[in-house]
Design a protein around this motif. Structure first.
Motif, short mmCIF file in Angstrom:
data_model
loop_
_atom_site.label_atom_id
_atom_site.label_comp_id
_atom_site.label_asym_id
_atom_site.label_seq_id
_atom_site.Cartn_x
_atom_site.Cartn_y
_atom_site.Cartn_z
N UNK A 203 40.08 34.58 9.93
CA UNK A 203 41.47 34.12 9.89
C UNK A 203 42.44 35.29 10.00
N UNK A 204 42.16 36.38 9.27
CA UNK A 204 43.03 37.55 9.33
C UNK A 204 43.07 38.14 10.73
N UNK A 205 41.90 38.19 11.39
CA UNK A 205 41.86 38.68 12.76
C UNK A 205 42.64 37.73 13.68
N UNK A 206 42.46 36.44 13.48
CA UNK A 206 43.17 35.46 14.29
C UNK A 206 44.67 35.60 14.17
N UNK A 207 45.16 35.89 12.99
CA UNK A 207 46.60 36.06 12.79
C UNK A 207 47.12 37.27 13.57
N UNK A 208 46.33 38.34 13.61
CA UNK A 208 46.76 39.52 14.36
C UNK A 208 46.76 39.22 15.86
N UNK A 209 45.71 38.57 16.35
CA UNK A 209 45.65 38.24 17.78
C UNK A 209 46.73 37.22 18.16
N UNK A 210 47.10 36.37 17.21
CA UNK A 210 48.09 35.35 17.47
C UNK A 210 49.48 35.89 17.73
N UNK A 211 49.71 37.16 17.44
CA UNK A 211 51.02 37.76 17.68
C UNK A 211 51.23 38.14 19.14
N UNK A 212 50.16 38.06 19.94
CA UNK A 212 50.24 38.48 21.33
C UNK A 212 50.94 37.44 22.20
N UNK A 213 51.62 37.94 23.22
CA UNK A 213 52.18 37.09 24.27
C UNK A 213 51.27 37.24 25.48
N UNK A 214 50.87 36.12 26.09
CA UNK A 214 49.93 36.18 27.20
C UNK A 214 50.44 37.02 28.37
N UNK A 215 51.75 37.14 28.51
CA UNK A 215 52.28 37.92 29.64
C UNK A 215 52.02 39.41 29.45
N UNK A 216 51.69 39.82 28.24
CA UNK A 216 51.40 41.22 27.96
C UNK A 216 49.93 41.45 27.61
N UNK A 217 49.08 40.48 27.96
CA UNK A 217 47.63 40.66 27.85
C UNK A 217 47.10 40.93 29.26
N UNK A 218 46.67 42.15 29.50
CA UNK A 218 46.23 42.56 30.83
C UNK A 218 44.71 42.57 30.92
N UNK A 219 44.18 41.94 31.96
CA UNK A 219 42.76 42.01 32.26
C UNK A 219 42.54 43.06 33.34
N UNK A 220 41.61 43.96 33.12
CA UNK A 220 41.25 44.96 34.12
C UNK A 220 39.76 45.26 33.99
N UNK A 221 39.25 46.10 34.86
CA UNK A 221 37.82 46.40 34.89
C UNK A 221 37.64 47.91 34.97
N UNK A 222 36.57 48.42 34.38
CA UNK A 222 36.28 49.85 34.48
C UNK A 222 36.26 50.24 35.97
N UNK A 223 37.10 51.18 36.40
CA UNK A 223 37.08 51.60 37.81
C UNK A 223 35.71 52.20 38.16
N UNK A 224 35.15 51.77 39.27
CA UNK A 224 33.80 52.21 39.63
C UNK A 224 33.73 52.58 41.11
N UNK A 225 32.66 53.26 41.46
CA UNK A 225 32.30 53.52 42.84
C UNK A 225 30.81 53.21 42.99
N UNK A 226 30.36 53.02 44.21
CA UNK A 226 28.94 52.79 44.44
C UNK A 226 28.13 53.97 43.92
N UNK A 227 26.95 53.66 43.41
CA UNK A 227 26.07 54.70 42.88
C UNK A 227 25.62 55.62 44.04
#
Length: 590
Positions: free
Chosen positions: A388-412
């Motif tokens: 619940x305590x963790x949920x309250x902290x996450x609940x303060x976020x606005x989805x417009x400021x939640x960014x999804x990205x991926x570790x930048x990679x190159x072919x092996x």
């Protein structure tokens, strides 16, 4: 609570007892007249006392409906059915008209702060009235649903409310649970099939969800691991292997995946959560599905996803097929599937924060059941209260400021036939550094204006000549030998001849710092320019005496130190070419 009352509480669907009070934004337990009433304090309504000031006797909701009036509140609407919100009419068909002579009541506007409480619903609805007997029983029931495993010392010890939060989310491909045998590989202990490091900024204004490709080549370190009998065994590490082998293989547990992430990024997660196939099915079903978009028709015989182009609401098996689809999107590789999964998680986030979920007690309780049964958490998150305590902290976020990205990679580069990837040596360190330095991937205000200006001002002004800079160098968590390496570089390459190696610091620091007295500010600015230090790394304070008894600044090399001459200033924005999206945007998979 007597035995008779307990018996009734156990036989009542909790969803029938919880309703949202629109005046407070909190869920309240409405029990039968003979059952104990909620003891949660709330705002006193007008007309609850008689003219003499004595409190009126409490009546049941049914009795209040029958009398139909409050002394100073007008008419009371009929009691809501399951899932309805008091003060709102059902949305099935046309809304009923108020009776003649009655004025329909507009529901009170919920304060914005309440939404943070409400959208975590799966964890909160039943906690708000813990003093009531049925509420207590339900909390105990949900605590019993939680499965936890040891973090084996791989975490920070758990998230803290006044610090940035790093949660490691792991999706395993272990084929457990009814119906999941059909996906093949039923005897496998599973892998870290989908892994996301969720970073939430210290001020909760923004967050970054960093996907780690399962085919990324990493060094899996030695992993002390708690065995079923309670003993500990160190599972030997393996250099140069796929990231997904950090879980399940060779007896590795989620704590080993956590250590591997730290080895890769330099970021130590606070907690971890592990989800299997059932989590996707049950969580999407609990919220009546999530809406996703396809830019083309998809017919994937491997994942069993068959959907035409357009927008669809998916749940259960279909939702699982969506996140497992790989060959039908993009170039058919794991990186394309990661984009699909990020789209799905964005849609799930939007659904969790929608009013359809926030104001529906039935959905909230379904989420509580689904979440506590489907997720395995670390030993620091092993109770409803902690979740619940963790949920309250996450609940303060606005989805417009939640960014999804991926570790930048190159072919092996070591492979002729390209099957795996390695971190991009230029951009991956910058992305990791941004997360460590709590830099947002979206343009949001991260610090109060005065604080930000004060930090920036530390770098502005005159700079002393390098030969006048007097500094002692300590190792506070950097690799062994870093203090001497830095000293040699400063003296031989940068002209900072009045410097000395002061050995190891008393304690390890996550970040390199430079402490200086007010009259050493010009020296501090020069050394910051040489070292590539940010204003936040500069700590106005006091000088200390060096070995010759002269006042000297103190440079403490932290865990972020990467070598002499390597800048320690995090990028202000994501490097060029790093793909990212925010959770508030609908993206159609191609």
């Amino acid at each position: 609570m007597d035995a008779q009352g307990r018996g009734r509480a156990e036989n009542i669907d909790p969803a029938d007892q919880w309703v949202l009070n629109p005046n407070t934004g909190e869920y309240e337990l409405r029990l039968s007249p003979s059952a104990p009433q909620s003891t949660v304090p709330g705002p006193r309504r007008a007309g609850t006392r008689g003219s003499g000031g004595a409190p009126r006797a409490r009546t049941s909701p049914a009795a209040r409906e029958k009398t139909g009036r409050e002394q100073a509140g007008g008419e009371r609407q009929s009691a809501p059915e399951r899932g309805e919100v008091p003060g709102q009419r059902r949305r099935r068909g046309a809304p009923a008209e108020p009776a003649a002579g009655r004025r329909g009541r507009r529901p009170a506007k919920k304060p914005k702060g309440r939404k943070a409480v409400l959208w975590t619903g799966g964890v909160l609805a039943f906690l708000l009235v813990a003093g009531a007997g049925a509420g207590y029983l339900y909390i105990e029931h949900l605590n019993g649903n939680i499965t936890s495993v040891a973090d084996d010392g791989a975490s920070t010890g758990g998230f803290q409310k006044d610090k940035a939060i790093n949660i490691l989310l792991i999706g395993t491909d272990k084929r457990t649970g009814a119906g999941n045998e059909a996906y093949g590989d039923s005897g496998s202990p599973g892998h870290a099939d989908t892994t996301i490091l969720l970073h939430v900024s210290k001020d909760r204004s923004n967050a970054t969800a960093l996907s780690i490709p399962r085919d990324l080549i990493v060094d899996v370190p030695d992993c002390p691991t708690t065995q079923e009998d309670g003993t500990s065994e160190v599972i030997p590490g393996t250099p140069g292997v796929r990231f997904n082998t950090s879980l399940g293989q060779s007896g590795r547990t989620p704590s080993c995946t956590m250590r591997t992430v730290t080895e890769l990024t330099g970021i130590t997660p606070d907690n971890f959560m592990v989800a299997d196939f059932n989590a996707v099915k049950t969580l999407t079903t609990a919220v009546d599905g999530v809406e996703v978009c396809l830019a083309k028709d998809i017919d994937d015989t491997d994942s069993k996803l068959n959907l035409p182009k357009g927008t669809h609401t998916i749940q259960g098996e279909q939702a699982l097929a969506f996140v497992r689809t790989r060959y039908a999107v993009g170039n058919g590789g794991d990186l394309s599937r990661i984009g699909l999964q990020q789209q799905f998680l964005s849609a799930l986030m939007r659904k969790l924060k929608s009013n359809d979920t926030l104001t529906d007690p039935s959905k909230m309780l379904k989420l509580a059941e689904a979440g506590t049964k489907a997720l395995t958490v670390d030993s620091q998150l092993d109770s409803i209260g902690k979740l619940k305590d963790l949920g309250l902290e996450l609940g303060k976020l606005d989805t417009k400021n939640l960014t999804f990205t991926t570790v930048p990679v190159i072919d092996n580069p070591a492979e002729t036939v390209k099957a795996t990837v390695v971190p991009n040596p230029t951009t991956a360190p910058q992305v990791f550094q941004m997360i460590k330095e709590d830099v947002s991937f979206t343009e949001v205000k991260q610090q109060k204006a005065k604080e930000k200006a004060a930090v920036a001002a530390r770098l502005k002004g005159s700079k002393a000549d390098p030969a006048e800079v007097r500094v002692r160098v300590l190792n506070g968590g950097a690799p062994s030998g870093s203090a001497q390496e830095t000293l040699n570089w400063l003296q031989n390459d940068e002209g900072v001849t009045k410097s000395e190696n002061a050995g190891n610091a008393d304690s390890a620091l996550s970040r390199t710092t430079l402490e200086y007295a007010p009259d050493q500010a010009d020296q501090a600015r020069r050394l910051a320019a040489i070292m590539g230090l940010s204003g936040s790394a500069m700590k106005p304070g006091e000088s200390v005496d060096n070995s010759q008894g002269l006042p000297t600044m103190t440079l403490t090399l932290g865990k972020d130190f990467k070598g002499a001459g390597v800048s320690l200033t995090a990028p202000a924005k994501a490097p060029e070419g790093v793909e990212k999206s925010t959770a508030d945007k609908v993206v159609c998979a191609e």
